[in-house]
Motif scaffolding. Structure first.
Motif, mmCIF file in Angstrom:
data_model
loop_
_atom_site.group_PDB
_atom_site.id
_atom_site.type_symbol
_atom_site.label_atom_id
_atom_site.label_comp_id
_atom_site.label_asym_id
_atom_site.label_seq_id
_atom_site.Cartn_x
_atom_site.Cartn_y
_atom_site.Cartn_z
ATOM 1 N N ILE A 14 3.460 0.520 14.536
ATOM 2 C CA ILE A 14 4.983 0.678 13.690
ATOM 3 C C ILE A 14 4.596 -0.181 12.425
ATOM 4 C CG2 ILE A 14 7.173 0.317 13.519
ATOM 5 C CD1 ILE A 14 7.205 0.365 16.866
ATOM 6 N N TYR A 15 5.179 0.593 11.261
ATOM 7 C CA TYR A 15 4.808 0.081 9.951
ATOM 8 C C TYR A 15 6.283 -0.209 9.476
ATOM 9 C CZ TYR A 15 0.017 0.994 10.389
ATOM 10 O OH TYR A 15 -1.155 1.080 10.925
ATOM 11 N N MET A 16 6.592 -1.508 8.486
ATOM 12 C CA MET A 16 7.624 -1.663 8.105
ATOM 13 C C MET A 16 7.347 -2.224 6.636
ATOM 14 S SD MET A 16 11.022 -4.152 9.215
ATOM 15 C CE MET A 16 10.042 -5.586 9.233
ATOM 16 N N ARG A 17 7.992 -1.701 5.642
ATOM 17 C CA ARG A 17 7.862 -2.135 4.172
ATOM 18 C C ARG A 17 9.170 -3.534 3.782
ATOM 19 N NH1 ARG A 17 4.583 -0.307 0.621
ATOM 20 N NH2 ARG A 17 4.893 2.011 1.421
ATOM 21 N N ILE A 18 8.504 -4.259 3.187
ATOM 22 C CA ILE A 18 9.424 -5.438 2.860
ATOM 23 C C ILE A 18 9.810 -5.017 1.320
ATOM 24 C CG2 ILE A 18 9.755 -7.604 2.236
ATOM 25 C CD1 ILE A 18 9.651 -7.215 5.309
ATOM 26 N N ILE A 19 11.187 -5.162 1.023
ATOM 27 C CA ILE A 19 11.765 -4.872 -0.208
ATOM 28 C C ILE A 19 12.495 -5.987 -0.797
ATOM 29 C CG2 ILE A 19 13.272 -3.282 -1.625
ATOM 30 C CD1 ILE A 19 11.085 -1.774 -0.440
ATOM 31 N N ALA A 20 12.246 -6.410 -2.000
ATOM 32 C CA ALA A 20 12.773 -7.395 -2.638
ATOM 33 C C ALA A 20 14.383 -7.015 -2.838
ATOM 34 C CB ALA A 20 12.191 -7.928 -3.800
ATOM 35 N N ASN A 40 0.843 -1.075 -0.084
ATOM 36 C CA ASN A 40 0.116 0.051 -0.221
ATOM 37 C C ASN A 40 1.034 1.305 0.001
ATOM 38 O OD1 ASN A 40 -1.818 2.053 0.612
ATOM 39 N ND2 ASN A 40 -2.793 1.105 2.295
ATOM 40 N N ASP A 41 0.924 1.933 -1.140
ATOM 41 C CA ASP A 41 1.818 3.063 -1.339
ATOM 42 C C ASP A 41 1.383 4.272 -0.333
ATOM 43 O OD1 ASP A 41 3.344 1.882 -3.080
ATOM 44 O OD2 ASP A 41 2.172 2.574 -4.734
ATOM 45 N N ASP A 42 0.087 4.221 0.111
ATOM 46 C CA ASP A 42 -0.452 5.352 1.089
ATOM 47 C C ASP A 42 0.016 5.153 2.751
ATOM 48 O OD1 ASP A 42 -1.844 6.492 -1.064
ATOM 49 O OD2 ASP A 42 -3.550 5.416 -0.654
ATOM 50 N N THR A 43 0.511 3.946 2.853
ATOM 51 C CA THR A 43 1.020 3.594 4.414
ATOM 52 C C THR A 43 2.520 4.387 4.493
ATOM 53 O OG1 THR A 43 0.145 1.496 4.240
ATOM 54 C CG2 THR A 43 1.433 2.002 6.013
ATOM 55 N N ILE A 44 2.391 5.048 5.609
ATOM 56 C CA ILE A 44 3.741 5.683 6.007
ATOM 57 C C ILE A 44 4.252 4.703 6.746
ATOM 58 C CG2 ILE A 44 4.832 7.703 7.477
ATOM 59 C CD1 ILE A 44 2.261 9.227 6.610
ATOM 60 N N VAL A 45 5.583 4.369 6.396
ATOM 61 C CA VAL A 45 6.426 3.104 6.852
ATOM 62 C C VAL A 45 7.416 3.873 7.778
ATOM 63 C CG1 VAL A 45 5.789 1.636 5.164
ATOM 64 C CG2 VAL A 45 7.799 3.112 5.088
ATOM 65 N N THR A 46 7.936 3.202 8.983
ATOM 66 C CA THR A 46 8.835 3.764 9.711
ATOM 67 C C THR A 46 10.396 3.047 9.591
ATOM 68 O OG1 THR A 46 7.418 3.684 11.586
ATOM 69 C CG2 THR A 46 9.546 4.156 12.161
ATOM 70 N N PHE A 47 10.308 1.708 9.059
ATOM 71 C CA PHE A 47 11.460 1.141 8.338
ATOM 72 C C PHE A 47 11.120 0.454 6.994
ATOM 73 C CE2 PHE A 47 11.035 0.838 12.978
ATOM 74 C CZ PHE A 47 11.991 1.180 13.589
ATOM 75 N N THR A 48 12.272 0.020 6.365
ATOM 76 C CA THR A 48 12.024 -0.874 5.205
ATOM 77 C C THR A 48 13.110 -1.933 5.493
ATOM 78 O OG1 THR A 48 13.958 0.436 3.983
ATOM 79 C CG2 THR A 48 11.618 0.822 3.634
ATOM 80 N N LEU A 49 12.674 -3.261 5.133
ATOM 81 C CA LEU A 49 13.731 -4.297 5.426
ATOM 82 C C LEU A 49 14.010 -4.946 4.063
ATOM 83 C CD1 LEU A 49 15.345 -6.087 7.315
ATOM 84 C CD2 LEU A 49 13.051 -7.341 7.712
ATOM 85 N N PRO A 50 14.884 -4.637 3.463
ATOM 86 C CA PRO A 50 15.562 -5.523 2.145
ATOM 87 C C PRO A 50 15.741 -7.024 2.368
ATOM 88 C CG PRO A 50 16.861 -3.615 2.581
ATOM 89 C CD PRO A 50 16.182 -3.813 3.746
ATOM 90 N N GLY A 53 7.011 -5.243 -1.159
ATOM 91 C CA GLY A 53 6.181 -4.124 -0.898
ATOM 92 C C GLY A 53 5.144 -4.460 0.297
ATOM 93 N N ASP A 54 5.013 -5.660 0.543
ATOM 94 C CA ASP A 54 4.376 -6.062 1.692
ATOM 95 C C ASP A 54 4.683 -5.179 3.090
ATOM 96 O OD1 ASP A 54 2.849 -7.953 0.437
ATOM 97 O OD2 ASP A 54 3.852 -9.602 1.477
ATOM 98 N N ILE A 55 3.455 -4.766 3.882
ATOM 99 C CA ILE A 55 3.812 -4.004 5.148
ATOM 100 C C ILE A 55 3.475 -4.989 6.251
ATOM 101 C CG2 ILE A 55 2.826 -2.045 6.284
ATOM 102 C CD1 ILE A 55 3.780 -1.166 3.612
ATOM 103 N N LEU A 56 4.427 -4.928 7.093
ATOM 104 C CA LEU A 56 4.527 -5.448 8.314
ATOM 105 C C LEU A 56 4.242 -4.731 9.386
ATOM 106 C CD1 LEU A 56 7.428 -8.134 8.010
ATOM 107 C CD2 LEU A 56 5.168 -8.387 7.287
ATOM 108 N N THR A 57 3.218 -5.103 10.344
ATOM 109 C CA THR A 57 3.009 -4.124 11.627
ATOM 110 C C THR A 57 3.321 -5.087 12.966
ATOM 111 O OG1 THR A 57 0.809 -4.776 11.683
ATOM 112 C CG2 THR A 57 1.118 -2.788 10.447
ATOM 113 N N ASP A 58 3.679 -4.335 13.970
ATOM 114 C CA ASP A 58 3.459 -4.891 15.329
ATOM 115 C C ASP A 58 2.145 -5.192 15.795
ATOM 116 O OD1 ASP A 58 2.683 -2.362 15.702
ATOM 117 O OD2 ASP A 58 4.022 -2.266 17.518
ATOM 118 N N GLU A 59 2.020 -5.769 17.052
ATOM 119 C CA GLU A 59 0.490 -6.133 17.475
ATOM 120 C C GLU A 59 -0.248 -5.046 17.555
ATOM 121 O OE1 GLU A 59 1.804 -8.533 20.786
ATOM 122 O OE2 GLU A 59 1.592 -10.497 19.596
ATOM 123 N N THR A 60 0.266 -3.743 18.013
ATOM 124 C CA THR A 60 -0.630 -2.839 18.375
ATOM 125 C C THR A 60 -0.807 -1.958 16.690
ATOM 126 O OG1 THR A 60 1.246 -1.157 18.809
ATOM 127 C CG2 THR A 60 0.261 -2.495 20.492
#
Length: 146
Positions: free
Chosen positions: A65-71, A11-21, A55-62
């Motif tokens: 915090i949003y993190m985007r996965i990068i290939a 989701n390009d609209d999600t503001i992510v805190t981190f990216t994880l390649p 591009g998947d977005i991961l979040t914590d339980e709450t």
């Protein structure tokens, strides 16, 4: 350490805190500790069998915090040929249960000298590259590493 437990589609609209390649193989690890570029540790605790996509977005339980996965770019063999020959190559690679990225213009797989020799013998052009690798998940959504 941050723990990510939920996956959301890109989701390009999600503001992510981190990216994880992550490499293609790393994207199959649903429970694993990774280290971000800044040295911070993150832990994935996702549903077993989860395969992450670029591009998947991961979040914590709450979900605070949003993190985007990068290939992550990685060494691959890109196989180029006309469609009939690509289909033949896909058949032979499928018989070996090799993770393969399939498009209408190329096949892509992890470097393997034996497979490269086989594909060359079949008349395919092989190009070594370092690019993001996104293999097919398989008929049942599983990602097998033979």
């Amino acid at each position: 350490m941050l723990t990510f437990t939920q996956r959301h589609p890109p989701n390009d609209d999600t503001i992510v805190t981190f990216t994880l390649p992550l490499t293609a193989e790393e994207r199959t690890r649903s429970r694993h500790k990774f280290i971000l570029a800044d040295g911070q540790e993150v832990f994935l605790r996702l549903v077993r069998g989860t395969v992450l996509k670029d591009g998947d977005i991961l979040t914590d339980e709450t979900e605070s915090i949003y993190m985007r996965i990068i290939a992550k770019p990685e060494a691959v063999l890109t196989i180029l040929a006309e469609i009939p020959l690509l289909l033949r190559a896909a058949y032979h690679l499928g018989n070996r249960h090799i993770p393969v990225e399939i498009t209408s213009t190329y096949l892509r797989l992890s470097p393997d000298p034996v497979l490269a020799a086989m594909l060359t013998q079949l008349g395919l052009e092989i190009k070594e590259e370092v690019v993001p690798f996104q293999p097919e998940l398989g008929a049942y959504g599983n990602h097998s590493h033979a």
